[in-house]
Design a protein around this motif. Structure first.
Motif, PDB file in Angstrom:
ATOM      1  N   TYR A  36     -20.783 -34.145   1.915  1.00 21.32           N
ATOM      2  CA  TYR A  36     -19.447 -34.884   1.511  1.00 21.32           C
ATOM      3  C   TYR A  36     -18.684 -34.921   0.435  1.00 21.32           C
ATOM      4  CZ  TYR A  36     -19.978 -36.661   6.724  1.00 21.32           C
ATOM      5  OH  TYR A  36     -20.289 -37.206   8.223  1.00 21.32           O
ATOM      6  N   ASP A  37     -17.460 -34.739   0.511  1.00 21.04           N
ATOM      7  CA  ASP A  37     -16.618 -34.469  -0.702  1.00 21.04           C
ATOM      8  C   ASP A  37     -15.793 -35.733  -1.400  1.00 21.04           C
ATOM      9  OD1 ASP A  37     -15.025 -33.780   0.979  1.00 21.04           O
ATOM     10  OD2 ASP A  37     -14.422 -32.019  -0.070  1.00 21.04           O
ATOM     11  N   TRP A  38     -16.070 -37.168  -0.096  1.00 23.94           N
ATOM     12  CA  TRP A  38     -15.344 -38.648  -0.139  1.00 23.94           C
ATOM     13  C   TRP A  38     -15.759 -39.549  -1.168  1.00 23.94           C
ATOM     14  CZ3 TRP A  38     -17.295 -39.265   5.275  1.00 23.94           C
ATOM     15  CH2 TRP A  38     -17.101 -37.916   5.774  1.00 23.94           C
ATOM     16  N   PRO A  39     -14.943 -39.033  -2.359  1.00 29.49           N
ATOM     17  CA  PRO A  39     -15.211 -40.538  -3.799  1.00 29.49           C
ATOM     18  C   PRO A  39     -15.568 -41.744  -2.729  1.00 29.49           C
ATOM     19  CG  PRO A  39     -13.311 -38.970  -3.776  1.00 29.49           C
ATOM     20  CD  PRO A  39     -13.763 -38.762  -2.348  1.00 29.49           C
ATOM     21  N   GLY A  40     -16.836 -42.404  -3.606  1.00 31.75           N
ATOM     22  CA  GLY A  40     -17.101 -43.882  -2.915  1.00 31.75           C
ATOM     23  C   GLY A  40     -16.399 -44.704  -3.968  1.00 31.75           C
ATOM     24  N   ALA A  41     -16.887 -46.152  -3.595  1.00 29.53           N
ATOM     25  CA  ALA A  41     -16.495 -46.930  -4.478  1.00 29.53           C
ATOM     26  C   ALA A  41     -16.755 -47.336  -5.991  1.00 29.53           C
ATOM     27  CB  ALA A  41     -17.207 -48.197  -4.074  1.00 29.53           C
ATOM     28  N   ASP A  42     -17.545 -46.604  -6.389  1.00 39.83           N
ATOM     29  CA  ASP A  42     -18.250 -46.017  -7.656  1.00 39.83           C
ATOM     30  C   ASP A  42     -17.982 -44.227  -8.356  1.00 39.83           C
ATOM     31  OD1 ASP A  42     -19.736 -43.808  -6.651  1.00 39.83           O
ATOM     32  OD2 ASP A  42     -21.865 -44.648  -7.654  1.00 39.83           O
ATOM     33  N   GLY A  43     -16.594 -43.489  -7.592  1.00 40.77           N
ATOM     34  CA  GLY A  43     -16.043 -42.695  -7.577  1.00 40.77           C
ATOM     35  C   GLY A  43     -16.968 -41.644  -8.110  1.00 40.77           C
ATOM     36  N   ALA A  44     -18.084 -41.944  -7.076  1.00 43.61           N
ATOM     37  CA  ALA A  44     -18.834 -40.268  -6.633  1.00 43.61           C
ATOM     38  C   ALA A  44     -19.262 -40.169  -5.218  1.00 43.61           C
ATOM     39  CB  ALA A  44     -20.785 -40.729  -7.619  1.00 43.61           C
ATOM     40  N   ALA A  45     -18.847 -38.842  -5.481  1.00 45.26           N
ATOM     41  CA  ALA A  45     -18.685 -38.141  -3.652  1.00 45.26           C
ATOM     42  C   ALA A  45     -19.664 -37.764  -3.987  1.00 45.26           C
ATOM     43  CB  ALA A  45     -17.958 -36.703  -3.905  1.00 45.26           C
ATOM     44  N   GLY A  46     -20.067 -38.045  -1.924  1.00 44.05           N
ATOM     45  CA  GLY A  46     -21.143 -38.190  -1.011  1.00 44.05           C
ATOM     46  C   GLY A  46     -21.139 -38.625   0.486  1.00 44.05           C
ATOM     47  N   GLY A  47     -22.542 -38.636   0.178  1.00 42.81           N
ATOM     48  CA  GLY A  47     -22.784 -38.541   1.804  1.00 42.81           C
ATOM     49  C   GLY A  47     -22.942 -40.653   1.808  1.00 42.81           C
ATOM     50  N   SER A  48     -23.780 -41.118   2.945  1.00 44.94           N
ATOM     51  CA  SER A  48     -24.859 -42.679   3.284  1.00 44.94           C
ATOM     52  C   SER A  48     -25.997 -42.274   2.764  1.00 44.94           C
ATOM     53  CB  SER A  48     -24.509 -42.694   5.004  1.00 44.94           C
ATOM     54  OG  SER A  48     -23.129 -42.807   5.711  1.00 44.94           O
ATOM     55  N   PRO A  49     -25.910 -43.639   2.049  1.00 41.69           N
ATOM     56  CA  PRO A  49     -27.864 -43.773   1.669  1.00 41.69           C
ATOM     57  C   PRO A  49     -28.270 -44.260   2.943  1.00 41.69           C
ATOM     58  CG  PRO A  49     -25.807 -44.714  -0.084  1.00 41.69           C
ATOM     59  CD  PRO A  49     -25.005 -44.321   1.087  1.00 41.69           C
ATOM     60  N   HIS A  50     -29.154 -43.079   3.300  1.00 40.90           N
ATOM     61  CA  HIS A  50     -30.391 -43.774   4.280  1.00 40.90           C
ATOM     62  C   HIS A  50     -31.554 -43.991   3.542  1.00 40.90           C
ATOM     63  CE1 HIS A  50     -29.541 -39.922   4.662  1.00 40.90           C
ATOM     64  NE2 HIS A  50     -30.516 -39.935   5.750  1.00 40.90           N
ATOM     65  N   MET A  51     -33.098 -44.009   4.447  1.00 36.36           N
ATOM     66  CA  MET A  51     -33.519 -43.131   4.735  1.00 36.36           C
ATOM     67  C   MET A  51     -34.032 -43.431   5.628  1.00 36.36           C
ATOM     68  SD  MET A  51     -36.614 -46.664   4.080  1.00 36.36           S
ATOM     69  CE  MET A  51     -36.889 -48.037   5.902  1.00 36.36           C
ATOM     70  N   HIS A  52     -36.019 -42.752   5.901  1.00 40.64           N
ATOM     71  CA  HIS A  52     -36.265 -42.324   7.184  1.00 40.64           C
ATOM     72  C   HIS A  52     -37.509 -42.744   7.357  1.00 40.64           C
ATOM     73  CE1 HIS A  52     -34.041 -38.679   8.117  1.00 40.64           C
ATOM     74  NE2 HIS A  52     -33.791 -38.320   6.677  1.00 40.64           N
ATOM     75  N   THR A  53     -38.635 -43.261   8.609  1.00 42.70           N
ATOM     76  CA  THR A  53     -39.038 -43.996   8.276  1.00 42.70           C
ATOM     77  C   THR A  53     -40.330 -43.737   8.957  1.00 42.70           C
ATOM     78  OG1 THR A  53     -38.251 -44.311  11.172  1.00 42.70           O
ATOM     79  CG2 THR A  53     -37.999 -46.256   9.065  1.00 42.70           C
ATOM     80  N   LEU A  66     -37.810 -37.143  16.517  1.00 42.88           N
ATOM     81  CA  LEU A  66     -37.879 -37.957  15.922  1.00 42.88           C
ATOM     82  C   LEU A  66     -36.248 -38.306  14.550  1.00 42.88           C
ATOM     83  CD1 LEU A  66     -40.363 -37.859  16.288  1.00 42.88           C
ATOM     84  CD2 LEU A  66     -41.355 -38.935  14.303  1.00 42.88           C
ATOM     85  N   PRO A  67     -36.157 -37.716  13.611  1.00 45.42           N
ATOM     86  CA  PRO A  67     -34.662 -38.044  12.729  1.00 45.42           C
ATOM     87  C   PRO A  67     -33.766 -37.698  14.276  1.00 45.42           C
ATOM     88  CG  PRO A  67     -36.065 -35.919  11.858  1.00 45.42           C
ATOM     89  CD  PRO A  67     -36.570 -36.559  13.043  1.00 45.42           C
ATOM     90  N   GLU A  68     -33.882 -37.033  15.176  1.00 44.38           N
ATOM     91  CA  GLU A  68     -32.518 -37.300  15.864  1.00 44.38           C
ATOM     92  C   GLU A  68     -32.576 -38.187  16.821  1.00 44.38           C
ATOM     93  OE1 GLU A  68     -33.235 -33.208  15.012  1.00 44.38           O
ATOM     94  OE2 GLU A  68     -34.525 -34.830  15.652  1.00 44.38           O
ATOM     95  N   HIS A  69     -33.769 -39.039  17.449  1.00 48.43           N
ATOM     96  CA  HIS A  69     -33.886 -40.089  18.067  1.00 48.43           C
ATOM     97  C   HIS A  69     -34.647 -41.390  17.422  1.00 48.43           C
ATOM     98  CE1 HIS A  69     -34.905 -37.156  21.161  1.00 48.43           C
ATOM     99  NE2 HIS A  69     -34.851 -37.987  21.757  1.00 48.43           N
ATOM    100  N   GLY A  70     -33.493 -41.675  16.028  1.00 54.07           N
ATOM    101  CA  GLY A  70     -33.345 -43.018  15.093  1.00 54.07           C
ATOM    102  C   GLY A  70     -34.313 -42.659  13.934  1.00 54.07           C
ATOM    103  N   ASP A  71     -34.200 -42.335  13.385  1.00 58.86           N
ATOM    104  CA  ASP A  71     -35.547 -42.147  12.767  1.00 58.86           C
ATOM    105  C   ASP A  71     -35.669 -42.513  11.251  1.00 58.86           C
ATOM    106  OD1 ASP A  71     -36.748 -39.424  10.297  1.00 58.86           O
ATOM    107  OD2 ASP A  71     -38.227 -41.561  10.821  1.00 58.86           O
ATOM    108  N   ALA A  72     -34.050 -42.694  10.919  1.00 59.61           N
ATOM    109  CA  ALA A  72     -33.420 -43.104   9.964  1.00 59.61           C
ATOM    110  C   ALA A  72     -32.403 -43.788  10.139  1.00 59.61           C
ATOM    111  CB  ALA A  72     -32.291 -41.542   9.138  1.00 59.61           C
ATOM    112  N   VAL A  73     -32.488 -45.111   9.091  1.00 63.92           N
ATOM    113  CA  VAL A  73     -31.912 -46.239   8.789  1.00 63.92           C
ATOM    114  C   VAL A  73     -31.396 -46.379   7.281  1.00 63.92           C
ATOM    115  CG1 VAL A  73     -32.212 -49.098   9.175  1.00 63.92           C
ATOM    116  CG2 VAL A  73     -33.651 -47.284   9.781  1.00 63.92           C
ATOM    117  N   MET A  74     -29.410 -46.668   7.495  1.00 66.50           N
ATOM    118  CA  MET A  74     -28.519 -46.313   6.449  1.00 66.50           C
ATOM    119  C   MET A  74     -28.864 -48.326   5.921  1.00 66.50           C
ATOM    120  SD  MET A  74     -25.926 -44.263   7.906  1.00 66.50           S
ATOM    121  CE  MET A  74     -25.545 -45.262  10.043  1.00 66.50           C
ATOM    122  N   THR A  75     -28.242 -47.731   4.855  1.00 66.96           N
ATOM    123  CA  THR A  75     -28.609 -49.076   3.561  1.00 66.96           C
ATOM    124  C   THR A  75     -27.165 -49.424   4.388  1.00 66.96           C
ATOM    125  OG1 THR A  75     -27.664 -47.678   2.198  1.00 66.96           O
ATOM    126  CG2 THR A  75     -29.861 -48.075   2.070  1.00 66.96           C
TER     127      THR A  75
END
Length: 243
Positions: free
Chosen positions: A17-34, A96-105
């Protein structure tokens, strides 16, 4: 991606994503895989990968030719500095990722239980090429919510060290616990099955038996024509068809 892909991995192309965030940096949704390791192969553009893991906070450059991978439990945020950062993503344990392995922060109040998290994470319109303003707005809101929680988590890690990740890890484990039965089935049909097949092939070769080689085949993957809104960016995946 079907589990018959080499190593039972998943493959996708992601335009960060090229959308700027609150800190001015563009990017995606932080998350992790379990339960899955993820790898980035940078195709074009430039940016950074911010990670929170056992080492604390790290920022790694993303430029063409770089391959970066991170294991389960690594909170990661892809940042698109050039505006055209594109990566090939290789995911362990396809399915696994397609079935909810990731959790966003998300902030803690959105991590209370599975239903609360689901409402925060859900996107009604996932087609990134449909031109629907509501689709992009929802993806942006979800990204911004994940950034809100990420900034707090990052600050805690910088102040107290990697141990500050423990609470988020615990909440994430609680959120995905009910899915592990399905994941076990996917694992058995994917990575575990491929490993067992290779073990049997080694036994055959040890006995100078080559009958399985007569079943050799070729498969071609066709890329989907439309992109969807993902966590890190707009995603294109591949479907397999016999060739």
């Amino acid at each position: 991606m079907a589990s018959t892909f080499p190593g039972a991995t998943g493959l996708s192309e992601v335009g960060i994503y090229d959308w700027p965030g609150a800190d001015g940096a563009a990017g995606g949704s932080p998350h992790m895989h379990t339960a899955s390791t993820e790898a980035y192969v940078v195709l074009e553009g430039s940016g950074r990968m911010e990670t929170l893991d056992s080492r604390g906070f790290t920022s790694s450059p993303l430029v063409p030719g770089v391959v970066l991978w991170f294991t389960p439990g690594t909170v990661h945020r892809a940042i698109n500095d050039s505006g055209d950062l594109k990566v090939l993503v290789v995911m362990q344990n396809a399915g696994l990722p397609e079935h909810g392995d990731a959790v966003m922060t998300f902030p803690k109040e959105h991590l209370r239980d599975a239903e609360t998290y689901r409402r925060a994470a859900a996107l009604e319109h996932k087609d990134a090429d449909a031109g629907l303003a509501a689709g992009e707005e929802a993806a942006r809101r979800r990204r911004d919510l994940a950034l809100e929680g990420y900034f707090a988590l990052k600050e805690a890690v910088l102040k107290f060290g990697p141990g500050a990740l423990a609470e988020f890890h615990a909440r994430a484990a609680t959120l995905v616990a009910s899915k592990t039965g399905t994941w076990a089935e996917l694992l058995a049909a994917g990575a575990a099955k491929q490993a067992e097949t290779t073990r049997q092939q080694l036994q055959s070769l040890d006995a100078a038996e080559t009958f399985y080689l007569s079943k050799a085949s070729t498969t071609m993957g066709k890329r989907e024509s439309r992109r969807i809104y993902g966590m890190c960016g707009r995603i294109q995946t591949w479907e397999l068809s016999d060739n």
